[in-house]
Each structure stands twice: as C-alpha cells, then as structure tokens.
Design a protein around this motif. Structure first.
Motif, PDB file in Angstrom:
ATOM      1  N   GLY A 147       0.914  -0.987  -0.076  1.00  0.00           N
ATOM      2  CA  GLY A 147       0.251  -0.147  -0.066  1.00  0.00           C
ATOM      3  C   GLY A 147       0.923   1.767  -0.328  1.00  0.00           C
ATOM      4  O   GLY A 147       1.937   1.324   0.008  1.00  0.00           O
ATOM      5  N   GLY A 148       0.102   1.835  -0.053  1.00  0.00           N
ATOM      6  CA  GLY A 148       0.841   3.426  -0.272  1.00  0.00           C
ATOM      7  C   GLY A 148       2.271   3.540   1.095  1.00  0.00           C
ATOM      8  O   GLY A 148       2.914   4.371   0.907  1.00  0.00           O
ATOM      9  N   SER A 149       1.987   3.285   2.417  1.00  0.00           N
ATOM     10  CA  SER A 149       2.532   3.326   3.570  1.00  0.00           C
ATOM     11  C   SER A 149       3.520   3.088   2.973  1.00  0.00           C
ATOM     12  O   SER A 149       5.082   3.640   3.356  1.00  0.00           O
ATOM     13  CB  SER A 149       2.387   2.868   4.788  1.00  0.00           C
ATOM     14  N   VAL A 150       4.567   1.528   2.361  1.00  0.00           N
ATOM     15  CA  VAL A 150       5.506   0.820   2.032  1.00  0.00           C
ATOM     16  C   VAL A 150       5.841   1.512   0.257  1.00  0.00           C
ATOM     17  O   VAL A 150       7.022   1.725   0.099  1.00  0.00           O
ATOM     18  CB  VAL A 150       4.924  -0.459   1.580  1.00  0.00           C
ATOM     19  N   THR A 179       1.201  16.505   4.345  1.00  0.00           N
ATOM     20  CA  THR A 179       1.267  15.159   4.139  1.00  0.00           C
ATOM     21  C   THR A 179       1.100  14.366   5.132  1.00  0.00           C
ATOM     22  O   THR A 179       0.643  14.556   6.343  1.00  0.00           O
ATOM     23  CB  THR A 179       2.563  15.679   3.805  1.00  0.00           C
ATOM     24  N   HIS A 180       0.736  12.830   4.170  1.00  0.00           N
ATOM     25  CA  HIS A 180      -0.054  11.600   4.934  1.00  0.00           C
ATOM     26  C   HIS A 180       1.190  11.221   5.743  1.00  0.00           C
ATOM     27  O   HIS A 180       2.577  11.534   6.052  1.00  0.00           O
ATOM     28  CB  HIS A 180      -0.302  10.428   4.353  1.00  0.00           C
ATOM     29  N   SER A 181       1.103  10.845   7.075  1.00  0.00           N
ATOM     30  CA  SER A 181       1.695  10.432   7.922  1.00  0.00           C
ATOM     31  C   SER A 181       2.190   9.329   7.373  1.00  0.00           C
ATOM     32  O   SER A 181       3.800   9.117   8.146  1.00  0.00           O
ATOM     33  CB  SER A 181       1.430  10.256   9.079  1.00  0.00           C
ATOM     34  N   SER A 182       2.390   8.868   6.360  1.00  0.00           N
ATOM     35  CA  SER A 182       3.266   7.591   6.140  1.00  0.00           C
ATOM     36  C   SER A 182       4.309   8.343   5.937  1.00  0.00           C
ATOM     37  O   SER A 182       5.260   7.735   6.061  1.00  0.00           O
ATOM     38  CB  SER A 182       2.828   6.879   5.625  1.00  0.00           C
ATOM     39  N   VAL A 183       4.482   9.424   5.656  1.00  0.00           N
ATOM     40  CA  VAL A 183       5.721  10.327   4.689  1.00  0.00           C
ATOM     41  C   VAL A 183       6.590  10.455   5.836  1.00  0.00           C
ATOM     42  O   VAL A 183       7.843  10.023   5.676  1.00  0.00           O
ATOM     43  CB  VAL A 183       5.719  11.376   3.719  1.00  0.00           C
ATOM     44  N   THR A 234      -3.940  15.223  -1.006  1.00  0.00           N
ATOM     45  CA  THR A 234      -3.737  15.069  -0.009  1.00  0.00           C
ATOM     46  C   THR A 234      -5.289  14.368   0.548  1.00  0.00           C
ATOM     47  O   THR A 234      -6.202  14.683  -0.020  1.00  0.00           O
ATOM     48  CB  THR A 234      -3.739  16.106   0.405  1.00  0.00           C
ATOM     49  N   THR A 235      -5.039  13.514   1.614  1.00  0.00           N
ATOM     50  CA  THR A 235      -5.751  12.779   2.402  1.00  0.00           C
ATOM     51  C   THR A 235      -6.885  13.821   2.995  1.00  0.00           C
ATOM     52  O   THR A 235      -8.233  13.551   2.743  1.00  0.00           O
ATOM     53  CB  THR A 235      -5.228  12.072   3.831  1.00  0.00           C
ATOM     54  N   ASN A 236      -6.828  14.873   3.445  1.00  0.00           N
ATOM     55  CA  ASN A 236      -7.370  15.750   4.484  1.00  0.00           C
ATOM     56  C   ASN A 236      -8.342  16.609   3.097  1.00  0.00           C
ATOM     57  O   ASN A 236     -10.018  16.525   3.118  1.00  0.00           O
ATOM     58  CB  ASN A 236      -6.980  17.248   4.825  1.00  0.00           C
ATOM     59  N   ALA A 259       6.295  12.163  -5.272  1.00  0.00           N
ATOM     60  CA  ALA A 259       5.176  12.642  -4.790  1.00  0.00           C
ATOM     61  C   ALA A 259       4.627  11.472  -4.657  1.00  0.00           C
ATOM     62  O   ALA A 259       4.073  10.636  -4.827  1.00  0.00           O
ATOM     63  CB  ALA A 259       4.119  12.499  -6.259  1.00  0.00           C
ATOM     64  N   ASP A 260       3.397  11.764  -3.493  1.00  0.00           N
ATOM     65  CA  ASP A 260       2.975  11.182  -2.309  1.00  0.00           C
ATOM     66  C   ASP A 260       1.381  11.014  -2.955  1.00  0.00           C
ATOM     67  O   ASP A 260       0.668  12.048  -3.374  1.00  0.00           O
ATOM     68  CB  ASP A 260       2.985  10.886  -1.416  1.00  0.00           C
ATOM     69  N   GLY A 261       1.401   9.915  -4.358  1.00  0.00           N
ATOM     70  CA  GLY A 261       0.124  10.139  -5.425  1.00  0.00           C
ATOM     71  C   GLY A 261      -0.590   8.823  -4.446  1.00  0.00           C
ATOM     72  O   GLY A 261      -1.451   7.941  -5.520  1.00  0.00           O
ATOM     73  N   ALA A 262      -0.529   8.554  -3.462  1.00  0.00           N
ATOM     74  CA  ALA A 262      -1.418   7.033  -2.681  1.00  0.00           C
ATOM     75  C   ALA A 262      -3.178   7.507  -2.776  1.00  0.00           C
ATOM     76  O   ALA A 262      -3.008   6.121  -3.641  1.00  0.00           O
ATOM     77  CB  ALA A 262      -1.421   6.726  -1.675  1.00  0.00           C
ATOM     78  N   TYR A 263      -3.341   7.999  -2.537  1.00  0.00           N
ATOM     79  CA  TYR A 263      -4.739   8.546  -2.801  1.00  0.00           C
ATOM     80  C   TYR A 263      -4.918   8.968  -3.815  1.00  0.00           C
ATOM     81  O   TYR A 263      -5.693   8.092  -4.931  1.00  0.00           O
ATOM     82  CB  TYR A 263      -5.100   9.710  -1.845  1.00  0.00           C
ATOM     83  N   LEU A 288       1.709   5.344  -5.631  1.00  0.00           N
ATOM     84  CA  LEU A 288       0.323   4.912  -6.380  1.00  0.00           C
ATOM     85  C   LEU A 288      -0.420   3.936  -6.096  1.00  0.00           C
ATOM     86  O   LEU A 288      -0.108   2.530  -5.661  1.00  0.00           O
ATOM     87  CB  LEU A 288      -0.164   5.757  -8.125  1.00  0.00           C
ATOM     88  N   ASP A 289      -1.935   4.342  -4.679  1.00  0.00           N
ATOM     89  CA  ASP A 289      -2.704   2.575  -4.228  1.00  0.00           C
ATOM     90  C   ASP A 289      -3.674   2.184  -5.466  1.00  0.00           C
ATOM     91  O   ASP A 289      -4.358   3.171  -5.364  1.00  0.00           O
ATOM     92  CB  ASP A 289      -3.069   3.329  -3.386  1.00  0.00           C
ATOM     93  N   PRO A 290      -3.472   0.993  -6.275  1.00  0.00           N
ATOM     94  CA  PRO A 290      -4.500   0.775  -7.010  1.00  0.00           C
ATOM     95  C   PRO A 290      -5.948   0.198  -6.065  1.00  0.00           C
ATOM     96  O   PRO A 290      -6.738   0.127  -6.289  1.00  0.00           O
ATOM     97  CB  PRO A 290      -3.967  -0.837  -7.841  1.00  0.00           C
ATOM     98  N   HIS A 291      -5.176   0.044  -4.671  1.00  0.00           N
ATOM     99  CA  HIS A 291      -6.603  -0.604  -3.315  1.00  0.00           C
ATOM    100  C   HIS A 291      -6.964   0.730  -3.261  1.00  0.00           C
ATOM    101  O   HIS A 291      -8.187   0.981  -2.220  1.00  0.00           O
ATOM    102  CB  HIS A 291      -5.494  -1.243  -2.683  1.00  0.00           C
ATOM    103  N   LYS A 292      -7.245   1.628  -3.402  1.00  0.00           N
ATOM    104  CA  LYS A 292      -8.247   2.926  -3.181  1.00  0.00           C
ATOM    105  C   LYS A 292      -8.731   3.347  -4.904  1.00  0.00           C
ATOM    106  O   LYS A 292     -10.069   2.872  -4.622  1.00  0.00           O
ATOM    107  CB  LYS A 292      -7.046   4.395  -2.621  1.00  0.00           C
ATOM    108  N   TRP A 293      -8.267   4.374  -5.054  1.00  0.00           N
ATOM    109  CA  TRP A 293      -8.661   4.827  -6.360  1.00  0.00           C
ATOM    110  C   TRP A 293      -8.759   3.970  -7.434  1.00  0.00           C
ATOM    111  O   TRP A 293      -9.295   4.494  -9.234  1.00  0.00           O
ATOM    112  CB  TRP A 293      -8.219   6.660  -6.614  1.00  0.00           C
TER     113      TRP A 293
HETATM  114  C1  LIG Z   1      -2.685  10.556  -0.027  1.00  0.00           C
HETATM  115  C2  LIG Z   1      -2.087   8.823   1.496  1.00  0.00           C
HETATM  116  N1  LIG Z   1      -0.188   8.911   1.440  1.00  0.00           N
HETATM  117  C3  LIG Z   1      -0.060   7.193   1.629  1.00  0.00           C
HETATM  118  C4  LIG Z   1      -1.097   6.174   2.166  1.00  0.00           C
HETATM  119  C5  LIG Z   1      -0.820   5.477   3.151  1.00  0.00           C
HETATM  120  O1  LIG Z   1      -1.420   4.181   2.270  1.00  0.00           O
HETATM  121  P1  LIG Z   1      -1.431   2.576   3.337  1.00  0.00           P
HETATM  122  O2  LIG Z   1      -2.838   3.188   3.631  1.00  0.00           O
HETATM  123  O3  LIG Z   1      -2.136   1.662   1.341  1.00  0.00           O
HETATM  124  O4  LIG Z   1      -0.557   2.611   3.583  1.00  0.00           O
HETATM  125  C6  LIG Z   1      -2.643   7.224   2.072  1.00  0.00           C
HETATM  126  C7  LIG Z   1      -3.800   6.513   3.456  1.00  0.00           C
HETATM  127  O5  LIG Z   1      -5.053   6.876   2.928  1.00  0.00           O
HETATM  128  C8  LIG Z   1      -3.117   8.519   1.824  1.00  0.00           C
HETATM  129  O6  LIG Z   1      -3.867   9.059   1.728  1.00  0.00           O
END
Ligand SMILES: Cc1ncc(COP(=O)(O)O)c(C=O)c1O
Length: 460
Positions: A147-150, A179-183, A234-236, A259-263, A288-293
């Motif tokens: 996912g996005g964190s990894v 920025t998302h906390s995973s960064v 962004t997530t927000n 770029a964090d394009g996970a979402y 980029l997270d296919p398990h999201k969008w």
């Molecule tokens: C912008 C963004 N980055 C990273 C993540 C983390 O992704 P994951 O929960 O798949 O590890 C998220 C999760 O919602 C996110 O919205």
C-alpha cells in the motif's frame, strides 16, 4: 471429526467450502446498499467471543464460518459500502477479489523470475500500465507493494541511496503540513532527522516561497537539502501541490521530487484527474495505490521510479542460496526492487479486473467520484447552517456546521451508531470539520442526499 494430519480436505469438501465462501462474498456485495455500513465492537466484547483456547482437535469449517458470519464479521466497517465516505474508502471489485482468491489458492510465489516467471512478467505489464497512466517515461518502472505507506518508504529509501549514498547526516526533507503521516514515518525509518514542514496555503497546497526560503536557509546553515515530498491528492482535502513548479525548483536545486499519489495519482486516468495532476509525469518517484482509487482489493500499492534501475541498485542483494535465481540478465526479479522476497501475486487482480471491465469503465468509475463530490458540495451548500471548508477537490469535500452544539467527532459517533452511512472528521487550519470522500462509483445521489440530510438533523 477425524484428525487430518496432512491438513487436506477432499475435493468435494474443498468445493463445498469454497462455494460457501463465494456465496458469502456475493451476498455481501449484492446486499451492500440495503445493509448497515458496519459496526465497531468494544475490545472486551470481541475478546469475549474470540478468547477460547485453541483446541487440539478439528472442527467443522462450516460451523466456523457460521460463527464468523454471526459473531465476528458484522463488527467490521464495510469500506466498500456505497455510503462509506470515511478516510479513503475501499470500493474494490469482485473480479479483483476473485483474482486474490486465485493467487492465494495457487499460492503463487512472486519474488523471483525462477519462482514465478509468469507472475513477474505480469507485474511488469501491469506496473507499466500504471506508469503510462501517470505519463512517466518508459525508463520508469517499479513494483507492487502492500500500500501507500510501503510505497512511500520504498521510494524514499531509494532516493536516499541515489542522492545521499545512504548517509543521512545533515540531510533535510521538505513536505507540507498536509502530507500523509506515512511519509513522516518513512523518513523516520530511513534515519532522516531534519524534516521541514512547510505551511500550506488557503487551498492546502505547499507554499513555494516558504519552501524555497527553507531550502536556502538550510543550505546557508550547511545542511543538505535532498528531497521534496509533494502531494498528488492529500488525504484531508484532495489538494494537489503545484507539481510543475516543484519539478522546476527541484531541477534547479538538484533535489529529489517524490510525489505521494497513494490516494490521488490513479485519477490521472480520467479527464478531471489528469487536469488536476498536471506535472505528475515530472516526478522522480511516485506512490499510487490501486487499492484506493483503482478499485482493487486491499492490499495493492505501487511505487514507481523515473529511473527504475535505482530501485535495483539499492534493493538487490544476492545470497548464495539464491544463486540459481540470478541467471539471465533480462529476467526480472521483483525481490530486487523492494523489501519483500516472498510476495503475493498482486498484479493478477489488476490485470484481471482491468482486462475484464476495460480501461474505459475504470475511467468512468474514477470520474464518477468527481461528479459525486460536486453533487455533495452542492447539497451541502443548500443545507441550512452548513459551511463549506474545502470545496470538492479530487472527490473530497470538507464542511462544518459552525452554529451547531454538536462537535464533528460526535456526529461521527452518532453516524456510526446509526450505521446508515459513515464519514469521519478532520482538523483544517484551526477548524474541526466533517469530510466526505466519494470515490465509490456505486454511491448514488440518493445515498449522498440522505446522508447529508441525516447529518444536518444530527447537527440541529
Ligand atoms: C495520501 C496518502 N498517502 C499514503 C497513505 C497510506 O497508504 P496505506 O494506508 O495504503 O499504507 C494514504 C492512506 O490513506 C494516503 O491517503
């Protein structure tokens, strides 16, 4: 029941159990619109039902499925529910779920070309599709991750290697307050101690002047600016940082642009998304997270590097017990491009669902998220007492009811106990507010209208 020391079921037993599982999945999906959005049980309640000691003796798996169905599974939230608007929903598709079942059932090993050449080749194909969606050059590539964190971690560790030779002394990374906390977690994992959080502007985008000042100040103080992490949704609030200007700045300053394009990055496949994501093709790395969008079952993330060789240079380790693996130079080993050796056959779900429905269906499904957020914003604007905090952007809209005696987090609790729909709250520039994320293409306008009506009743 007889002990089964080989852990084997007969073909008939396997079919009966498998069909029962399929029925459970299909019933779940088919009844979502009229079912509750799910529930949260107390830790004590779940502990009480799950804490029996593990028996030495076999049990009937059908009875265990009955138990799961009645006592356990109802205590999850349904992130695929059309009225689940919280966090980032997970509106996966059935074909993706079946591909996961197939990958698990065949237990495909997707770590090396030798262990799974077909899986590795399919991953190359699918990752290349994702690369092309984002407009990255053909030299770009990457791997699927959980996912996005990894994905963020995988990219930032490779960036550290490429830019700093792994020496993080005095190195500085820059990101925005959105920025998302995973960064931040990824930067902590890679041992980066200097992180500059740049205040975002009124549209929740990073402020370029403040960023440039921070970089120049750090250089003056003999620190080593190395990386800017941009948001591609962004997530927000769905905000996309000014990617073209950031790419220019990084080129001029010799900084890595991640770029964090996970979402958000998957939205590049549709017209409103690609407009919002202008400049995405210029980044050095991307999540980029296919398990999201892109509507895949959890877990499915992707990390892309503009120069995919950087991943291999950093992650490849060749122990003696894998000596039979590294043969032909043209054979790609997914394990050489990330931190996992034993990996699931994740590309199968993307391949099977993208091929089954066709790209056009995915484009429409993503674009529907934009339409639904516009609809929600309009409904909210027509709702007495409601104030828009962040208008519809990349399928997210934030709002509050400033005169309401009920706080947003209380609204969330009440919505959860009603279980008709679910949304969550956040905090934006000093204000607590509610947030709707509308990426589920099966959400109807009626779902949104009724959800907003219920929220407005709760806030009165
Ligand atoms: C912008 C963004 N980055 C990273 C993540 C983390 O992704 P994951 O929960 O798949 O590890 C998220 C999760 O919602 C996110 O919205």
């Amino acid at each position: 029941m007889q002990p089964r020391h080989s852990l084997q079921l007969s073909p008939e037993e396997m079919r009966r159990l498998g069909y029962r599982v399929i029925d459970m999945i299909v019933d779940h999906i088919a009844t979502l619109p009229q079912s509750p959005v799910g529930a949260k049980a107390s830790p004590q309640a779940l502990h009480d039902v799950l804490s029996q000691p593990l028996s030495d003796h076999p049990a009937d798996p059908h009875e265990l499925l009955d138990f799961l169905q009645h006592e356990i599974l109802p205590n999850n939230l349904k992130v695929d529910h059309p009225r689940f608007f919280a966090f980032v929903p997970g509106p996966n598709n059935f074909v993706s779920a079946m591909a996961d079942a197939l990958a698990a059932g065949l237990n495909v090993f997707n770590g090396t070309w030798l262990g799974g050449s077909a899986a590795a080749a399919m991953e190359l194909t699918v990752v290349d599709w994702l690369r092309s969606f984002c407009g990255l050059p053909e030299t770009a590539g990457g791997v699927l991750v959980s996912g996005g964190s990894v994905a963020n971690l995988t990219a930032l560790a490779a960036a550290r290697h490429a830019m700093l030779g792994d020496d993080t002394t005095d190195a500085v990374a820059y990101l925005s307050d959105q920025t998302h906390s995973s960064v931040a977690r990824a930067l902590r994992v890679i041992g980066l101690h200097h992180i500059r959080t740049i205040e975002s502007d009124a549209n929740y985008r990073i402020q370029l002047d403040t960023l440039a000042d921070a970089v120049h100040r750090d250089r003056t103080n003999n620190l080593r600016p190395f990386c800017i992490i941009a948001n591609a949704g962004t997530t927000n609030t769905g905000a996309v940082d000014p990617l073209p200007a950031l790419a220019d700045f990084c080129a001029a300053e010799n900084l890595w642009l991640h770029a964090d394009g996970a979402y958000g990055a998957a939205a590049a496949i549709c017209e409103p998304g690609s407009r919002a994501l202008t400049g995405l093709h210029r980044v050095d790395s991307l999540s980029l997270d296919p398990h999201k969008w892109l509507f895949q079952s959890i877990e499915c993330g992707c990390v892309l590097l503009r120069d995919r060789e950087i991943l291999r240079r950093f992650y490849r380790v060749m122990p003696e017990y894998l000596r039979d693996v590294h043969k032909g130079a043209e054979e790609l080993h997914p394990c050489d491009h990330g931190i996992q050796l034993t990996r699931a056959f994740r590309s199968l779900k993307l391949w099977l669902s993208l091929r089954t429905f066709g790209l056009d269906a995915f484009r429409h499904a993503v674009a529907r998220g934009f339409t639904l957020a516009d609809f929600a914003e309009n409904e909210l604007r027509n709702t007495p007492g409601c104030r828009i905090i962040s208008p519809a952007n990349m399928a997210i809209v934030c709002f509050d009811f400033p005169q309401s005696p009920i706080r947003p987090s209380e609204v969330v609790d009440k919505m959860l106990s009603e279980s008709y729909a679910f949304l969550t709250s956040t905090h934006l520039k000093g204000a607590d507010c509610l947030r709707l994320c509308t990426i589920n293409p099966r959400t109807t306008e009626a779902d949104l209208r009724e959800t907003i009506h219920r929220i407005s009743l709760l806030t009165n």
